[in-house]
Design a protein around this motif. Structure first.
Motif, mmCIF file in Angstrom:
data_model
loop_
_atom_site.group_PDB
_atom_site.id
_atom_site.type_symbol
_atom_site.label_atom_id
_atom_site.label_comp_id
_atom_site.label_asym_id
_atom_site.label_seq_id
_atom_site.Cartn_x
_atom_site.Cartn_y
_atom_site.Cartn_z
ATOM 1 N N MET A 1 9.853 -19.848 -41.234
ATOM 2 C CA MET A 1 10.488 -21.006 -40.741
ATOM 3 C C MET A 1 9.560 -21.519 -39.521
ATOM 4 N N GLU A 2 9.527 -20.495 -39.185
ATOM 5 C CA GLU A 2 9.220 -20.593 -37.549
ATOM 6 C C GLU A 2 7.682 -21.614 -37.968
ATOM 7 N N GLU A 3 6.789 -20.600 -39.102
ATOM 8 C CA GLU A 3 5.891 -20.834 -39.609
ATOM 9 C C GLU A 3 5.438 -22.207 -39.991
ATOM 10 N N ALA A 4 6.350 -22.015 -40.329
ATOM 11 C CA ALA A 4 6.853 -23.733 -41.144
ATOM 12 C C ALA A 4 6.607 -24.675 -40.965
ATOM 13 N N MET A 5 7.629 -24.734 -39.093
ATOM 14 C CA MET A 5 7.756 -25.799 -38.370
ATOM 15 C C MET A 5 6.604 -26.196 -37.919
ATOM 16 N N THR A 6 5.670 -24.570 -36.870
ATOM 17 C CA THR A 6 4.545 -24.881 -36.382
ATOM 18 C C THR A 6 3.179 -26.236 -37.518
ATOM 19 N N GLU A 7 3.657 -25.629 -38.271
ATOM 20 C CA GLU A 7 2.625 -26.263 -39.051
ATOM 21 C C GLU A 7 2.568 -27.434 -39.627
ATOM 22 N N LEU A 8 4.272 -27.749 -40.438
ATOM 23 C CA LEU A 8 4.321 -29.276 -40.198
ATOM 24 C C LEU A 8 4.626 -30.278 -38.987
ATOM 25 N N SER A 9 5.080 -29.879 -37.605
ATOM 26 C CA SER A 9 3.949 -30.554 -36.921
ATOM 27 C C SER A 9 2.879 -30.738 -36.119
ATOM 28 N N ALA A 10 2.171 -29.605 -36.681
ATOM 29 C CA ALA A 10 1.080 -29.925 -36.524
ATOM 30 C C ALA A 10 -0.002 -30.921 -37.669
#
Length: 179
Positions: free
Chosen positions: A50-59
């Motif tokens: 989940m943290e990985e997905a949030m970071t990537e979507l934010s980028a």
């Protein structure tokens, strides 16, 4: 003003006015917002995902992603109310235009064997939803650093009243629909 917004105001608005014979400039359809969504069913057991997905979507979006949580408990999916199940971002104004420009001119041409987008994604009111199988097509993502490829939904909300108007608007902006 961004490049695509300038194209909309200078070129697309007069073409729409002429094509549909609007009596008022307020009737001319425009884009209101773009919503990006990544659904991760397995994220309820794996918080790192989940943290990985949030970071990537934010980028990708250039704006902080918000975690979405389950509204109901579903025993068959081992899901409890309030568990994290995805993330989303809503883009408006300048960021919206920048993202749409990046999507049409950089990301979609990077899709393997790309022949255009099917126009089945309209909802009857001029809004368009597009599903992407891999988010690695965006220039911000480095393909060799991505451990788990994720799909995403992109919804473009317009003020068009019919699908015909919405499709014509997106075609004029440069959306590569299949012929």
């Amino acid at each position: 003003m961004t490049r695509l917004e300038n194209v909309y105001r200078e070129k697309v608005v007069p073409v729409l006015q002429k094509e549909f014979a609007y009596s008022s400039p307020m009737q001319i359809p425009g884009i209101v917002k773009i919503s990006l969504n990544i659904g991760l069913g397995s994220a309820s057991q794996n918080n790192k995902l989940m943290e990985e997905a949030m970071t990537e979507l934010s980028a990708i979006a250039g704006q902080k992603a918000v975690m979405t949580r389950a509204k109901k408990s579903i025993a068959a999916f081992k899901l409890r109310e309030g568990m994290p199940i995805g993330c989303r971002v809503t883009l408006r104004k300048e960021r919206m235009w920048d993202f749409l420009d990046k999507l049409m001119n950089f990301a979609l041409p990077r899709v393997r064997d790309f022949r255009g987008i099917p126009d089945r994604g309209f909802d009857g009111r001029g809004n368009f939803t597009l599903g992407i199988k891999e988010h690695a097509i965006f220039p911000e993502m480095e393909a060799d650093r991505i451990e788990n490829p994720k799909g995403m939904n992109i919804t473009i909300v317009t003020t068009a009243t019919t699908d015909k108007e919405g499709k014509f608007l997106l075609e004029q902006l440069g959306m590569p629909f299949r012929k």
